[in-house]
Design a protein around this motif. Structure first.
Motif, PDB file in Angstrom:
ATOM      1  N   THR A  61       1.124  -0.760   0.393  1.00 40.44           N
ATOM      2  CA  THR A  61       0.272  -0.460  -0.273  1.00 40.44           C
ATOM      3  C   THR A  61       0.633   1.455   0.150  1.00 40.44           C
ATOM      4  OG1 THR A  61      -0.316  -0.423   2.615  1.00 40.44           O
ATOM      5  CG2 THR A  61      -2.637  -0.837   1.130  1.00 40.44           C
ATOM      6  N   ASP A  62       0.926   2.290  -0.790  1.00 40.84           N
ATOM      7  CA  ASP A  62       1.162   3.833  -0.667  1.00 40.84           C
ATOM      8  C   ASP A  62       0.563   4.349   0.533  1.00 40.84           C
ATOM      9  OD1 ASP A  62       2.446   6.002  -1.459  1.00 40.84           O
ATOM     10  OD2 ASP A  62       1.992   5.891  -3.863  1.00 40.84           O
ATOM     11  N   SER A  63       1.231   5.544   0.826  1.00 40.50           N
ATOM     12  CA  SER A  63       1.507   5.534   1.615  1.00 40.50           C
ATOM     13  C   SER A  63       0.090   7.008   2.289  1.00 40.50           C
ATOM     14  CB  SER A  63       2.807   6.131   2.425  1.00 40.50           C
ATOM     15  OG  SER A  63       3.400   7.054   1.676  1.00 40.50           O
ATOM     16  N   GLY A  64      -0.413   7.414   0.800  1.00 42.22           N
ATOM     17  CA  GLY A  64      -1.086   8.324   0.816  1.00 42.22           C
ATOM     18  C   GLY A  64      -0.268  10.012   0.459  1.00 42.22           C
ATOM     19  N   GLY A  65       0.631  10.194   0.432  1.00 42.97           N
ATOM     20  CA  GLY A  65       1.482  11.477   0.511  1.00 42.97           C
ATOM     21  C   GLY A  65       1.143  11.963  -0.574  1.00 42.97           C
ATOM     22  N   TYR A  66       1.436  11.008  -1.749  1.00 37.15           N
ATOM     23  CA  TYR A  66       1.312  11.252  -3.121  1.00 37.15           C
ATOM     24  C   TYR A  66      -0.009  11.373  -3.976  1.00 37.15           C
ATOM     25  CZ  TYR A  66       1.812  11.214  -8.232  1.00 37.15           C
ATOM     26  OH  TYR A  66       1.666  11.210  -9.408  1.00 37.15           O
ATOM     27  N   GLN A  67      -1.085  11.093  -3.095  1.00 37.69           N
ATOM     28  CA  GLN A  67      -2.504  11.024  -3.552  1.00 37.69           C
ATOM     29  C   GLN A  67      -3.097  12.429  -3.081  1.00 37.69           C
ATOM     30  OE1 GLN A  67      -1.021   7.627  -2.327  1.00 37.69           O
ATOM     31  NE2 GLN A  67      -1.052   7.498  -5.099  1.00 37.69           N
ATOM     32  N   LEU A  83       6.026   7.705   4.589  1.00 39.43           N
ATOM     33  CA  LEU A  83       4.647   9.575   4.265  1.00 39.43           C
ATOM     34  C   LEU A  83       5.434  10.309   3.978  1.00 39.43           C
ATOM     35  CD1 LEU A  83       1.631  11.120   4.501  1.00 39.43           C
ATOM     36  CD2 LEU A  83       2.535  12.184   7.045  1.00 39.43           C
ATOM     37  N   ASP A  84       5.398  11.131   2.892  1.00 43.11           N
ATOM     38  CA  ASP A  84       6.795  11.409   2.352  1.00 43.11           C
ATOM     39  C   ASP A  84       5.443  12.855   1.158  1.00 43.11           C
ATOM     40  OD1 ASP A  84       5.280  10.301   0.038  1.00 43.11           O
ATOM     41  OD2 ASP A  84       6.596  10.529  -1.644  1.00 43.11           O
ATOM     42  N   GLU A  85       6.383  13.437   1.197  1.00 43.47           N
ATOM     43  CA  GLU A  85       5.868  14.832   0.398  1.00 43.47           C
ATOM     44  C   GLU A  85       5.975  14.743  -0.940  1.00 43.47           C
ATOM     45  OE1 GLU A  85       7.055  18.966   0.240  1.00 43.47           O
ATOM     46  OE2 GLU A  85       5.418  19.390  -1.582  1.00 43.47           O
ATOM     47  N   CYS A  86       6.035  14.793  -2.574  1.00 45.38           N
ATOM     48  CA  CYS A  86       6.272  14.436  -3.729  1.00 45.38           C
ATOM     49  C   CYS A  86       6.209  15.887  -4.350  1.00 45.38           C
ATOM     50  CB  CYS A  86       5.269  13.576  -4.670  1.00 45.38           C
ATOM     51  SG  CYS A  86       5.988  13.926  -5.968  1.00 45.38           S
ATOM     52  N   PRO A  87       7.805  16.446  -4.377  1.00 47.53           N
ATOM     53  CA  PRO A  87       7.082  17.931  -4.830  1.00 47.53           C
ATOM     54  C   PRO A  87       7.317  17.905  -6.299  1.00 47.53           C
ATOM     55  CG  PRO A  87      10.003  17.014  -4.686  1.00 47.53           C
ATOM     56  CD  PRO A  87       8.412  16.198  -3.983  1.00 47.53           C
ATOM     57  N   GLY A 123      11.550   2.601   2.466  1.00 49.06           N
ATOM     58  CA  GLY A 123      11.140   4.173   2.799  1.00 49.06           C
ATOM     59  C   GLY A 123      11.302   4.890   1.414  1.00 49.06           C
ATOM     60  N   ILE A 124      11.036   6.502   1.006  1.00 52.63           N
ATOM     61  CA  ILE A 124      11.191   6.243   0.201  1.00 52.63           C
ATOM     62  C   ILE A 124      12.131   7.825   0.084  1.00 52.63           C
ATOM     63  CG2 ILE A 124       8.979   8.040  -1.659  1.00 52.63           C
ATOM     64  CD1 ILE A 124       7.370   6.920  -0.152  1.00 52.63           C
ATOM     65  N   VAL A 125      12.812   7.704  -1.219  1.00 50.72           N
ATOM     66  CA  VAL A 125      14.053   8.733  -1.752  1.00 50.72           C
ATOM     67  C   VAL A 125      13.584  10.087  -2.433  1.00 50.72           C
ATOM     68  CG1 VAL A 125      15.725   9.184  -3.586  1.00 50.72           C
ATOM     69  CG2 VAL A 125      16.134   7.688  -1.809  1.00 50.72           C
ATOM     70  N   GLN A 126      13.492  10.923  -2.115  1.00 50.98           N
ATOM     71  CA  GLN A 126      13.082  12.457  -2.685  1.00 50.98           C
ATOM     72  C   GLN A 126      14.417  13.382  -3.408  1.00 50.98           C
ATOM     73  OE1 GLN A 126       9.916  12.934  -3.800  1.00 50.98           O
ATOM     74  NE2 GLN A 126       9.286  11.386  -3.263  1.00 50.98           N
ATOM     75  N   GLY A 127      14.070  13.955  -3.663  1.00 52.48           N
ATOM     76  CA  GLY A 127      15.278  15.368  -4.115  1.00 52.48           C
ATOM     77  C   GLY A 127      14.667  15.695  -4.775  1.00 52.48           C
ATOM     78  N   ILE A 185      12.079   4.831  -5.018  1.00 51.41           N
ATOM     79  CA  ILE A 185      12.261   6.486  -5.538  1.00 51.41           C
ATOM     80  C   ILE A 185      11.328   6.878  -5.807  1.00 51.41           C
ATOM     81  CG2 ILE A 185      13.514   7.057  -7.820  1.00 51.41           C
ATOM     82  CD1 ILE A 185      15.461   4.582  -7.012  1.00 51.41           C
ATOM     83  N   GLY A 186      10.903   7.714  -4.896  1.00 51.76           N
ATOM     84  CA  GLY A 186       9.439   9.054  -5.181  1.00 51.76           C
ATOM     85  C   GLY A 186       9.912  10.153  -6.553  1.00 51.76           C
ATOM     86  N   GLY A 187       9.327  10.986  -6.581  1.00 53.70           N
ATOM     87  CA  GLY A 187       9.116  12.317  -7.368  1.00 53.70           C
ATOM     88  C   GLY A 187      10.029  12.299  -8.614  1.00 53.70           C
ATOM     89  N   LEU A 188       9.296  10.950  -9.387  1.00 50.18           N
ATOM     90  CA  LEU A 188       9.894  11.408 -10.482  1.00 50.18           C
ATOM     91  C   LEU A 188       8.906  10.659 -11.626  1.00 50.18           C
ATOM     92  CD1 LEU A 188      13.462   9.349 -10.534  1.00 50.18           C
ATOM     93  CD2 LEU A 188      13.200  11.751 -10.360  1.00 50.18           C
ATOM     94  N   SER A 189       8.766  11.340 -12.571  1.00 52.48           N
ATOM     95  CA  SER A 189       7.477  10.340 -13.642  1.00 52.48           C
ATOM     96  C   SER A 189       6.692  11.280 -12.568  1.00 52.48           C
ATOM     97  CB  SER A 189       7.376   9.182 -13.637  1.00 52.48           C
ATOM     98  OG  SER A 189       6.434   8.942 -13.978  1.00 52.48           O
ATOM     99  N   VAL A 190       6.934  12.789 -12.728  1.00 49.50           N
ATOM    100  CA  VAL A 190       6.081  13.508 -12.551  1.00 49.50           C
ATOM    101  C   VAL A 190       5.625  15.074 -13.351  1.00 49.50           C
ATOM    102  CG1 VAL A 190       5.609  13.319 -10.603  1.00 49.50           C
ATOM    103  CG2 VAL A 190       8.062  14.502 -10.725  1.00 49.50           C
ATOM    104  N   GLY A 191       6.577  14.548 -15.052  1.00 54.57           N
ATOM    105  CA  GLY A 191       5.760  15.481 -16.117  1.00 54.57           C
ATOM    106  C   GLY A 191       7.839  15.962 -16.333  1.00 54.57           C
ATOM    107  N   LEU A 234      10.228   2.095  -8.482  1.00 59.49           N
ATOM    108  CA  LEU A 234      10.431   2.842  -8.743  1.00 59.49           C
ATOM    109  C   LEU A 234       9.015   3.632  -8.889  1.00 59.49           C
ATOM    110  CD1 LEU A 234      12.083   5.855 -10.236  1.00 59.49           C
ATOM    111  CD2 LEU A 234      11.950   4.338 -12.198  1.00 59.49           C
ATOM    112  N   MET A 235       8.650   4.115  -8.002  1.00 55.15           N
ATOM    113  CA  MET A 235       7.060   4.364  -7.739  1.00 55.15           C
ATOM    114  C   MET A 235       6.683   5.042  -9.535  1.00 55.15           C
ATOM    115  SD  MET A 235       7.343   5.537  -4.515  1.00 55.15           S
ATOM    116  CE  MET A 235       5.526   4.966  -3.371  1.00 55.15           C
ATOM    117  N   GLY A 236       5.369   4.349  -9.847  1.00 54.79           N
ATOM    118  CA  GLY A 236       4.407   5.089 -11.007  1.00 54.79           C
ATOM    119  C   GLY A 236       5.701   5.574 -11.988  1.00 54.79           C
ATOM    120  N   VAL A 237       6.190   4.637 -12.247  1.00 52.86           N
ATOM    121  CA  VAL A 237       6.525   4.067 -13.688  1.00 52.86           C
ATOM    122  C   VAL A 237       6.212   2.696 -14.128  1.00 52.86           C
ATOM    123  CG1 VAL A 237       8.893   3.997 -14.683  1.00 52.86           C
ATOM    124  CG2 VAL A 237       8.621   5.967 -13.284  1.00 52.86           C
TER     125      VAL A 237
END
Ligand code: PRF
Length: 375
Positions: A90-96, A144-148, A190-194, A218-224, A249-252
């Motif tokens: 399950t994803d944490s909800g951070g991205y949603q 829980l993370d933030e995906c900028p 855990g989730i890597v951001q940056g 690895i989060g925060g990628l494939s966001v445009g 790799l999340m969302g790819v």
């Protein structure tokens, strides 16, 4: 939990197994997305018997809002509720929260947000998303993370990453201080951001590695961002991640993206693309992709690929599938969803064969080109 069996020649591709109490997963793997506890238009037995799925994904954000944790807990947990006796992540909800909810506000304590369903107010904290996922009983829970968004300024990406790091430290502690509510164990990733800043990506890889999660996403990628930049960041991240932990790799992504990211050391993927695009008529094949709604298929009175083991490919004339889509018939959505997922899992099997016989590096770039071609 994770056994690395082999690293490929000339690329960073790997093969391994990930053991959970609901079954063993062989990597590289693609995880079909079942946001609400259903992989849209595909039945659970088909996921096993036809798609050969090994693990599916659910979303804390959606399941918490509806039906709610009490309903799922009363049903005996998520596995029992959805009739799926295999691994679930399950994803944490951070991205949603960032992609769906209104009026979100990030504070040190957590993320305040309004439900996209009824506007009600909620707070996700690093601790309560562990609790919620303990109640769901998923085999792998995400921190829980933030995906900028892309693009983000360096200052924003840095502050966001630092907040995510503080949340991850609290989330890891919350996980270690609690235990499973069910008979099976759980793991936490855990989730890597940056953002798209190499120095931040490197720092985040090291920070998240030190928290000693069972796996690292690895989060925060494939966001445009441009695809090449996504590959670069993935490549850089995996250089700083431990060999003995699974990398997700999340969302790819598209089939070609999977091949390129496997070559850069990724073990696990999830994406709505194969199912979402199936519902829009995009069908992936061994020779490229098609859009079945296209007039070109209107009079095509043969199966698409008689030797490929899905009903859509081998049983039906393309003119019929085209007709189903032109009339928004449910059978079209079902056949296409089942097909695309079967194709993704088939591709992962091909990758494993190639890594096993040391021919992945000679194969993946050309194959990625073919898969990315419109027929
Ligand atoms: N964080 C979380 N889930 C995600 C992402 C992220 O950055 C992405 C980004 N592609 C997809 N899903 N928690």
């Amino acid at each position: 939990m994770f056994d690395l069996h082999k690293t490929a020649l000339s690329t960073k591709a790997r093969m391994g197994t990930l053991s959970t109490d609901h079954g063993t997963i062989s990597t590289p793997i693609f995880m079909p997305v079942g946001t609400l506890g259903t992989v849209k238009a595909v039945k659970q037995d088909e996921l096993i018997d036809k798609v050969k799925a090994q693990i599916i994904l659910g979303n804390t954000y959606h399941l918490y809002l509806r039906p709610g944790c009490d309903i799922i807990e009363n049903a005996g947990g998520l596995h029992s509720f959805i009739n799926w006796d295999h691994p679930i992540l399950t994803d944490s909800g951070g991205y949603q929260i960032f992609s769906l909810s209104d009026n979100r506000e990030l504070k040190e304590e957590g993320a305040h947000f309004k439900s996209h369903l009824d506007g009600s107010k909620h707070l996700f904290t690093p601790e309560n998303v562990v609790d919620i996922q303990r109640t769901l009983g998923s085999d792998i829970i995400m921190v829980l993370d933030e995906c900028p968004p892309y693009p983000s300024s360096r200052d924003y990406a840095k502050e966001s990453m630092e907040l995510t790091h503080r949340w991850e430290k609290r989330g890891r502690q919350a996980f270690l201080n609690t235990s499973s509510k069910y008979e099976h164990g759980q793991f936490q990733f855990g989730i890597v951001q940056g953002g798209t800043y190499p120095d931040l990506r490197k720092e985040s890889s090291k920070y998240v590695t030190d928290l000693d999660f069972e796996g690292i996403a690895i989060g925060g990628l494939s966001v445009g961002e441009p695809t090449e930049l996504m590959y670069e960041m993935t490549d850089l991240n995996t250089d700083y991640l431990p060999e003995n932990k699974p990398r997700y790799l999340m969302g790819v992504g598209k089939p070609a993206n999977l091949l390129h990211c496997i070559a850069r050391g990724i073990d696990m993927f999830d994406c709505v693309l194969p199912t979402r695009n199936a519902r829009n008529g995009q069908i992936f094949t061994r020779n490229g992709y098609i859009n079945i709604r296209n007039a070109k298929w209107k009079n095509h009175n043969r199966p698409l690929d008689p030797d490929f083991p899905t009903d859509l490919c081998s049983q039906y004339k393309m003119s019929y599938i085209h007709h189903l889509f032109r009339n928004s018939e449910l059978l079209g959505l079902e056949l296409a969803s089942l097909h695309n997922l079967t194709f993704y899992l088939w591709l992962m099997e091909k990758v494993k064969e190639r890594i096993a016989n040391d021919s992945f590096h000679n194969w993946y770039q050309e194959k990625a080109k073919v898969l990315d071609t419109k027929i």
